[in-house]
Design an enzyme around this catalytic site. Structure first.
Site, mmCIF file in Angstrom:
data_model
loop_
_atom_site.group_PDB
_atom_site.id
_atom_site.type_symbol
_atom_site.label_atom_id
_atom_site.label_comp_id
_atom_site.label_asym_id
_atom_site.label_seq_id
_atom_site.Cartn_x
_atom_site.Cartn_y
_atom_site.Cartn_z
ATOM 1 N N GLY A 11 -43.507 -39.831 25.262
ATOM 2 C CA GLY A 11 -43.190 -38.745 26.267
ATOM 3 C C GLY A 11 -42.532 -39.411 27.199
ATOM 4 O O GLY A 11 -42.839 -39.610 28.451
ATOM 5 N N GLY A 13 -40.167 -37.762 29.586
ATOM 6 C CA GLY A 13 -39.972 -36.582 30.165
ATOM 7 C C GLY A 13 -39.744 -37.400 31.667
ATOM 8 O O GLY A 13 -39.531 -38.399 32.035
ATOM 9 N N ASN A 105 -52.372 -36.032 32.618
ATOM 10 C CA ASN A 105 -53.024 -35.372 33.605
ATOM 11 C C ASN A 105 -54.443 -34.829 33.072
ATOM 12 O O ASN A 105 -54.763 -34.882 31.890
ATOM 13 C CB ASN A 105 -52.298 -34.097 34.087
ATOM 14 C CG ASN A 105 -51.268 -34.407 35.329
ATOM 15 O OD1 ASN A 105 -51.515 -35.620 36.004
ATOM 16 N ND2 ASN A 105 -50.364 -33.843 35.271
ATOM 17 N N LYS A 185 -57.776 -37.796 41.542
ATOM 18 C CA LYS A 185 -56.699 -37.100 41.193
ATOM 19 C C LYS A 185 -56.618 -35.524 41.202
ATOM 20 O O LYS A 185 -55.905 -34.925 41.584
ATOM 21 C CB LYS A 185 -56.127 -37.382 39.935
ATOM 22 C CG LYS A 185 -54.611 -37.144 39.534
ATOM 23 C CD LYS A 185 -53.549 -37.334 40.494
ATOM 24 C CE LYS A 185 -52.268 -36.925 40.176
ATOM 25 N NZ LYS A 185 -51.625 -37.393 38.826
ATOM 26 N N ASN A 189 -54.648 -32.104 42.241
ATOM 27 C CA ASN A 189 -53.981 -31.460 41.146
ATOM 28 C C ASN A 189 -54.357 -29.787 40.675
ATOM 29 O O ASN A 189 -53.875 -29.069 40.487
ATOM 30 C CB ASN A 189 -54.300 -32.162 39.785
ATOM 31 C CG ASN A 189 -52.991 -33.215 39.288
ATOM 32 O OD1 ASN A 189 -52.165 -33.139 39.927
ATOM 33 N ND2 ASN A 189 -53.431 -33.892 38.316
ATOM 34 N N ASN A 193 -51.214 -27.681 41.751
ATOM 35 C CA ASN A 193 -50.632 -27.297 40.555
ATOM 36 C C ASN A 193 -51.006 -25.811 40.112
ATOM 37 O O ASN A 193 -50.125 -24.872 39.848
ATOM 38 C CB ASN A 193 -51.010 -28.166 39.401
ATOM 39 C CG ASN A 193 -50.050 -29.266 39.091
ATOM 40 O OD1 ASN A 193 -48.864 -29.252 38.798
ATOM 41 N ND2 ASN A 193 -50.816 -30.489 39.848
ATOM 42 N N SER A 256 -45.505 -30.233 39.000
ATOM 43 C CA SER A 256 -45.140 -30.294 37.559
ATOM 44 C C SER A 256 -45.483 -28.954 36.571
ATOM 45 O O SER A 256 -44.824 -28.713 35.936
ATOM 46 C CB SER A 256 -45.691 -31.543 36.897
ATOM 47 O OG SER A 256 -46.889 -31.504 36.745
ATOM 48 N N GLU A 268 -50.676 -27.239 30.997
ATOM 49 C CA GLU A 268 -51.765 -28.198 30.801
ATOM 50 C C GLU A 268 -53.209 -27.430 31.345
ATOM 51 O O GLU A 268 -53.908 -28.171 32.073
ATOM 52 C CB GLU A 268 -51.609 -29.466 31.173
ATOM 53 C CG GLU A 268 -50.374 -30.220 30.736
ATOM 54 C CD GLU A 268 -50.029 -31.602 31.315
ATOM 55 O OE1 GLU A 268 -50.320 -32.374 30.491
ATOM 56 O OE2 GLU A 268 -49.972 -31.694 32.477
#
Length: 306
Positions: A11, A13, A105, A185, A189, A193, A256, A268
């Site tokens: 992955g 990215g 994540n 976290k 997030n 997000n 993201s 996600e």
């Protein structure tokens, strides 16, 4: 556990590419790539960083893990929406003592990996970094870059991986309790997000400048902290203000998940919002803001697709 010399990034990215590139300055790193494969094979990998630009003119980029073969350490940075391919992607990379490190994540990734590969040493890493992909073969590192990590298994590999990251110039903190680090976290997030998508495609600066969204941000953070406590992970309430202050310093940053949403890619949803909601409900913790946000994101993704 032998010495680490060969590393694979699954992955590659923004996150996998950035940290893999930092490590590739000192170690033999192979990158599993899709979108950027041809560009990196032709011209190498370039990182435009706030800490100083650098390039890997001969970066090793591959289309399959069979081409890479067994390695000592695997960094897993694919989106959790692609977790269904992990069972087939990882085995060609494995030796008996290959260490797996997930940089993904949300919640549930270590449990999935340990269920699939119970004999492998396993760690989790939380990446606190502002980073995006540019044109193929280019990664844009805007700010921060710290990695908080901990061991999920009890095989004594944490110090080895920690020292490797530190050696490669990555600010790293080793946590004795990986579960606590995961919930910490989520305090960032979940609101940033999520609200960036639910509020119509806005950045973190716009979220904090809107009184209603600012209030929702704080409420979401407090809900995550209460849910974490129900799972015996204690996070001080002052962590809310610390996260808001850190976010203010980022400027107009697009998280993201928002970038994925705007680009028409999968978001996600389950690992970042769905799984924390389900675990909160299992413990009887009321999280009305989290539940509201989860449904808003589901609706936004469904309407975008349609």
């Amino acid at each position: 556990m032998g010495e680490i010399s060969k590393i694979a990034v699954v992955g590659s990215g923004a996150v996998g590419g950035f940290y893999g590139a930092k490590i590739a300055l000192k170690y033999d790193v192979s990158f599993l790539m899709r979108r950027d494969l041809e560009a990196v094979q032709a011209k190498g990998l370039k990182v435009e960083s706030c800490d100083g630009d650098f390039e890997l003119p001969e970066a090793k980029a591959f289309a399959t893990t069979d081409e890479i073969g067994p390695v000592d350490l695997v960094l897993i940075a694919i989106k959790t929406t692609s977790n269904d391919v992990i069972a087939n992607l990882i085995p060609p990379l494995l030796k008996p003592d290959t260490i797996l490190v997930t940089l993904q994540n949300g919640l549930g990734n270590e449990e999935l990996l340990h269920g699939l590969f119970p004999d492998q040493p396993l760690m989790g890493g939380l990446c606190f970094v502002c980073i995006n992909r540019g044109e193929p073969g280019t990664i844009k590192h805007l700010a921060h870059g710290k990695v908080e990590m901990g061991e999920y298994t009890d095989m004594g590999v944490a110090e080895t991986v920690f020292n490797l990251f530190q050696e490669c110039g990555i600010h790293t903190q080793l946590w004795p309790d990986l579960g606590l680090a995961r919930w910490r976290k989520l305090v960032w997030n979940v609101p940033f997000n999520g609200l960036s998508i639910a509020a119509g495609g806005i950045d973190t600066q716009q979220i904090l400048a809107n009184p209603e969204l600012f209030e929702r941000t704080k409420n979401l953070m407090h809900e995550i902290i209460r849910s974490a406590a129900a799972h015996e992970f204690e996070i001080d309430e002052s962590f809310v203000d610390a996260n808001i202050e850190r976010t203010q310093s980022m400027g107009p940053y697009q998280p993201s998940s928002l970038i994925d949403f705007l680009a028409g890619r999968e978001v996600e949803v389950e690992s970042i919002w769905g799984e924390p909601l389900r675990r909160s409900q299992e413990k009887g913790v009321e999280t009305p803001e989290l539940e509201r946000l989860y449904h808003e994101i589901c609706d936004a993704v469904a309407n975008r697709t349609n």
